[in-house]
Motif scaffolding. Structure first.
Motif, mmCIF file in Angstrom:
data_model
loop_
_atom_site.group_PDB
_atom_site.id
_atom_site.type_symbol
_atom_site.label_atom_id
_atom_site.label_comp_id
_atom_site.label_asym_id
_atom_site.label_seq_id
_atom_site.Cartn_x
_atom_site.Cartn_y
_atom_site.Cartn_z
ATOM 1 N N ASN A 1 2.243 21.288 -6.935
ATOM 2 C CA ASN A 1 2.227 20.938 -5.519
ATOM 3 C C ASN A 1 3.106 19.723 -5.246
ATOM 4 O OD1 ASN A 1 0.541 18.476 -5.854
ATOM 5 N ND2 ASN A 1 -1.066 19.934 -6.373
ATOM 6 N N ILE A 2 3.358 19.514 -3.980
ATOM 7 C CA ILE A 2 4.052 18.316 -3.535
ATOM 8 C C ILE A 2 2.981 17.355 -3.045
ATOM 9 C CG2 ILE A 2 5.631 17.328 -1.812
ATOM 10 C CD1 ILE A 2 7.124 18.927 -3.889
ATOM 11 N N ARG A 3 2.996 16.155 -3.563
ATOM 12 C CA ARG A 3 2.030 15.122 -3.184
ATOM 13 C C ARG A 3 2.751 14.113 -2.299
ATOM 14 N NH1 ARG A 3 0.227 10.132 -5.298
ATOM 15 N NH2 ARG A 3 -2.023 9.867 -5.244
ATOM 16 N N LEU A 4 2.320 13.993 -1.058
ATOM 17 C CA LEU A 4 2.934 13.070 -0.100
ATOM 18 C C LEU A 4 2.016 11.870 0.081
ATOM 19 C CD1 LEU A 4 3.180 16.237 1.335
ATOM 20 C CD2 LEU A 4 4.950 14.917 2.440
ATOM 21 N N ALA A 5 2.522 10.677 -0.214
ATOM 22 C CA ALA A 5 1.766 9.438 -0.011
ATOM 23 C C ALA A 5 2.356 8.730 1.205
ATOM 24 C CB ALA A 5 1.841 8.556 -1.250
ATOM 25 N N PHE A 6 1.542 8.495 2.208
ATOM 26 C CA PHE A 6 1.972 7.842 3.444
ATOM 27 C C PHE A 6 1.604 6.359 3.377
ATOM 28 C CE2 PHE A 6 1.880 12.214 4.543
ATOM 29 C CZ PHE A 6 2.700 12.390 5.653
ATOM 30 N N TYR A 7 2.608 5.517 3.513
ATOM 31 C CA TYR A 7 2.421 4.071 3.500
ATOM 32 C C TYR A 7 2.719 3.499 4.880
ATOM 33 C CZ TYR A 7 2.415 4.636 -1.544
ATOM 34 O OH TYR A 7 2.111 5.028 -2.821
ATOM 35 N N SER A 8 2.102 2.342 5.183
ATOM 36 C CA SER A 8 2.301 1.731 6.502
ATOM 37 C C SER A 8 3.070 0.418 6.453
ATOM 38 C CB SER A 8 0.951 1.483 7.174
ATOM 39 O OG SER A 8 0.179 0.596 6.386
ATOM 40 N N ASN A 9 3.229 -0.147 5.254
ATOM 41 C CA ASN A 9 3.953 -1.422 5.135
ATOM 42 C C ASN A 9 4.322 -1.665 3.671
ATOM 43 O OD1 ASN A 9 1.636 -2.705 3.830
ATOM 44 N ND2 ASN A 9 0.729 -2.760 5.865
ATOM 45 N N SER A 10 5.103 -2.703 3.439
ATOM 46 C CA SER A 10 5.576 -2.972 2.080
ATOM 47 C C SER A 10 4.431 -3.363 1.147
ATOM 48 C CB SER A 10 6.676 -4.033 2.086
ATOM 49 O OG SER A 10 6.214 -5.225 2.649
ATOM 50 N N LYS A 11 3.434 -4.059 1.646
ATOM 51 C CA LYS A 11 2.311 -4.452 0.784
ATOM 52 C C LYS A 11 1.566 -3.227 0.259
ATOM 53 C CE LYS A 11 -1.758 -7.385 0.380
ATOM 54 N NZ LYS A 11 -1.811 -7.124 -1.014
ATOM 55 N N LYS B 1 -1.169 1.610 -2.687
ATOM 56 C CA LYS B 1 -2.372 1.986 -1.945
ATOM 57 C C LYS B 1 -1.958 2.618 -0.623
ATOM 58 C CE LYS B 1 -5.314 -1.425 -4.063
ATOM 59 N NZ LYS B 1 -6.177 -2.574 -3.912
ATOM 60 N N PRO B 2 -1.699 3.931 -0.651
ATOM 61 C CA PRO B 2 -1.273 4.603 0.581
ATOM 62 C C PRO B 2 -2.385 4.665 1.622
ATOM 63 C CG PRO B 2 -1.597 6.193 -1.179
ATOM 64 C CD PRO B 2 -1.786 4.831 -1.788
ATOM 65 N N LEU B 3 -1.972 4.806 2.874
ATOM 66 C CA LEU B 3 -2.936 5.027 3.962
ATOM 67 C C LEU B 3 -3.711 6.305 3.707
ATOM 68 C CD1 LEU B 3 -0.880 4.371 7.217
ATOM 69 C CD2 LEU B 3 -2.929 3.173 6.498
ATOM 70 N N PHE B 4 -2.970 7.342 3.327
ATOM 71 C CA PHE B 4 -3.579 8.624 2.999
ATOM 72 C C PHE B 4 -2.578 9.445 2.195
ATOM 73 C CE2 PHE B 4 -1.745 8.866 7.211
ATOM 74 C CZ PHE B 4 -0.964 10.001 7.164
ATOM 75 N N ILE B 5 -3.101 10.491 1.579
ATOM 76 C CA ILE B 5 -2.299 11.383 0.741
ATOM 77 C C ILE B 5 -2.513 12.813 1.229
ATOM 78 C CG2 ILE B 5 -2.046 12.349 -1.578
ATOM 79 C CD1 ILE B 5 -2.889 9.574 -2.631
ATOM 80 N N ARG B 6 -1.445 13.564 1.264
ATOM 81 C CA ARG B 6 -1.522 14.989 1.580
ATOM 82 C C ARG B 6 -0.898 15.750 0.414
ATOM 83 N NH1 ARG B 6 -1.476 15.392 7.633
ATOM 84 N NH2 ARG B 6 -3.104 13.906 8.122
ATOM 85 N N LYS B 7 -1.492 16.886 0.086
ATOM 86 C CA LYS B 7 -0.943 17.749 -0.960
ATOM 87 C C LYS B 7 -0.609 19.101 -0.347
ATOM 88 C CE LYS B 7 -4.030 15.930 -4.380
ATOM 89 N NZ LYS B 7 -5.022 16.280 -5.379
ATOM 90 N N VAL B 8 0.544 19.619 -0.745
ATOM 91 C CA VAL B 8 0.980 20.915 -0.250
ATOM 92 C C VAL B 8 1.334 21.783 -1.453
ATOM 93 C CG1 VAL B 8 2.693 22.117 1.152
ATOM 94 C CG2 VAL B 8 1.903 19.840 1.844
#
Length: 141
Positions: free
Chosen positions: A35-45, A51-58
């Motif tokens: 699968n493709i794992r997408l990690a969504f981040y909101s800032n450099s920290k 520590k992503p905001l959330f993760i989606r897997k496709v």
């Protein structure tokens, strides 16, 4: 007078006209395993701390011509950066050889060619009341 139906209709209309739609196009995928794992981040920290905001897997079963497309309508307006992993064995982590990654990776609208991690500012983007298209090209080492 009961304003509830009016307020509800106003809420629906405002959400329809002020919604964010994110189209993600991932290209350069070498196979349809895992699968493709997408990690969504909101800032450099959050990116630096991994520590992503959330993760989606496709699941990659929909891969066509080495590409995969997805659409998200449920994101809030804001700044995001997406880091992906081509998790070919579906173990939710990057696998390494002696030193280099065995699996592919990529970033939103940024093709990383350096050996060090990129900075968040290299692949971040603003999502607001719009349809946003983000392209991610997978890199394998």
């Amino acid at each position: 007078m009961n304003y509830t139906p009016f307020l509800f209709c106003l809420f629906l209309i405002s959400n329809f006209f002020h919604a964010q739609t994110l189209h993600i196009q991932v290209s350069g995928i070498r196979n349809s395993s895992g699968n493709i794992r997408l990690a969504f981040y909101s800032n450099s920290k959050s990116f630096d701390d991994e520590k992503p905001l959330f993760i989606r897997k496709v699941a990659k079963k929909e891969v066509l011509n080495s590409s995969l497309k997805m659409v998200y309508n449920d994101l809030k307006a804001g700044v995001y950066g997406i880091a992906i992993l081509d998790d070919e064995n579906s173990n939710d982590k990057m696998d390494y050889g002696w030193v280099l990654p065995k699996e592919g990776f990529g970033f939103s609208d940024y093709y990383h060619t350096n050996m060090k991690r990129p900075k968040f500012e290299s692949f971040d983007f603003a999502l607001k009341d719009e349809i946003k298209i983000v392209e991610i090209k997978v890199r394998y080492l």
